[in-house]
Design a protein around this motif. Sequence first.
Motif, mmCIF file in Angstrom:
data_model
loop_
_atom_site.group_PDB
_atom_site.id
_atom_site.type_symbol
_atom_site.label_atom_id
_atom_site.label_comp_id
_atom_site.label_asym_id
_atom_site.label_seq_id
_atom_site.Cartn_x
_atom_site.Cartn_y
_atom_site.Cartn_z
ATOM 1 N N UNK A 181 3.199 2.172 6.392
ATOM 2 C CA UNK A 181 3.672 0.724 6.040
ATOM 3 C C UNK A 181 3.847 0.771 4.345
ATOM 4 N N UNK A 240 6.633 3.105 3.332
ATOM 5 C CA UNK A 240 8.306 2.621 3.290
ATOM 6 C C UNK A 240 8.451 1.378 2.532
ATOM 7 N N UNK A 241 7.412 0.633 2.302
ATOM 8 C CA UNK A 241 7.565 -0.411 1.300
ATOM 9 C C UNK A 241 8.051 -0.045 -0.175
ATOM 10 N N UNK A 280 -0.149 -4.204 -1.847
ATOM 11 C CA UNK A 280 -0.381 -3.649 -0.234
ATOM 12 C C UNK A 280 -1.688 -3.508 0.262
ATOM 13 N N UNK A 284 11.762 2.235 0.255
ATOM 14 C CA UNK A 284 12.809 1.451 0.805
ATOM 15 C C UNK A 284 14.054 1.369 0.147
ATOM 16 N N UNK A 285 14.039 0.561 -1.329
ATOM 17 C CA UNK A 285 15.130 0.645 -1.886
ATOM 18 C C UNK A 285 15.798 1.802 -2.294
#
Lengths: 265, 295
Positions: free
Chosen positions: B165, B168-169, B130, B172-173
């Motif tokens: 960003x 959440x990346x 990231x 998220x799963x």
Amino acid sequence: MMIPRISFALCWVMLGLVLMFLFTPIVIVVAVSFTESAVFSFPPQGFSLKWYYSIRNADGLLASAWLSAQVAFISTLISLVLGTLCAIAVVRRMVPGGDAIATFMASPLMIPGLVLGIAFLQSARLIGLNDAYATLLIAHIVLTMPFIMRTVLASLSMFDFSMVDAARMLGCSYPRALWRVLVPNILPGVMSGALFAFIASFDNYPISIFLVDVHTKTLPIQLLNQLEMSPDPTVAATSALLIMATIVALIVCDRLVGLKRMTTI
Amino acid sequence: MTTIGMETQVTAPPRRRLLQLDAPAIMVLPGLVFMVVAFAIPVLILVADSFRDASGLSLAGYRKVLGDPYYIGIIWNSLQLGLITTIGSLLIGYPAAFALSRAPARLQVLLFALIFLPLTVSIIVKTFGLAIMMRRDGILNWLLLNLGFIERPMRLVFTEFALYFGMINVFLPLMILPIYSVMRQLDPRLTDAAASLGAGPVTTFLRVTLPLTMPGVVAGISLVFSISVAAYVTPGLLIGDRFMTMSQVMAKAYLNIRDFNLGASMAVVMLVVAVTIVFTSTYFAEPASRRGRKG
């Protein structure tokens, strides 16, 4: 009829975007690991494997990977033995307060890693335990226990214990009946739990950071150190190898149990 | 060894008396004793530590953590980090989980595996990716530039945008999977039935789909919130000291400034937050799951 169709299509678009979103950082790490230049640049320039070779020379990377693998393997194994025995007794209602015991054994997962790490650090200091390896191992048994407890309990709840009784009627002793009948039946589920426990231990940063010393550093600590001190694509190469190892482990696990059953987290 | 024997066998093996009495203890005690000594007692010691400093019994740590506006701001930062990550993941994850649950069977297994895989990749590795992605010459700037959102490359790393960003990346799963596991048990005919009874799509969603998938939503929210509120690695790498959280303070208290009383008090505050989330979510999940589960 228009709104459902449009919103349905939007959901699919969202799923596609989510997959792109999730995979971009992973793909980027792998791409950067094959680059020729020493700075991270995207798109990567040229193709070379030199950062993979430089893993060997990088200070402490291999040693810390080996340490992490040892700690993860031994702690998972110990949790597996202690947790499985405990889970059987709980499921069979051999002990009073079984549910409470099961909840307690699985509860480290609900406590933030840093809090656990600090708790281990303070207690080790209190009893004068200076050995980083031993402290790490004890902490990681606690860390892996919930993963084992959850999957073993789930597998056991689907196991028909009258099969053990049948084996005993046919002349097996109780421990032998467990080993010959119960173990093969719950093994796939248990293995997936063990895999998760291994990954959780191998990847752990927040607990280990308080317990490592200069000579005893686990891989996540070493990686983050390297990232902060001298970031070069060697870190990317190490990360890419980790990603590949994870994919292999997942495929093996999928063959053993099927991915779907593993994820009753 | 007749039928009488068989009845008693279920709980008590008839042949070896010694084993019959001791087996449960032998099975439970090693694990239980280990967890009490290595887990429960250290956590209790930590809680006790938060109430004393070098001079003895003291509430100085709590007075600092809960009284000083600086530390209250930090606690708020952590909660904000958890909240925004959770809301973002929910808004993105719910429709994605819906599409996933309606995918054809074979595709569904593949898509499921693809959502699941990033969860097993090390958080440090993902955060590293990231960070590269959000460099000035990174792919995200390139994308924003070409889509016309920005005129020239922006500095993204070490901004709050980068933080959320990235968060959440990474998490998220953990939102998608619990929602999906409930949603795939949802009978599609229920929504058809609602539609045929005259309910509009919005009503159908609000009155049928959403309530029935609530257990998954609650599970996802509590999972993502409890993990992101305590996150340490991702915020550390993506925004660093510009956004101090409870985790950063705890780590600094023990690793740098050696103010154990402060660290322990902060840890207990975080422990209380974590325990509160667990109890609140079980409270909300219980009645809803009974309504949501079908035979």
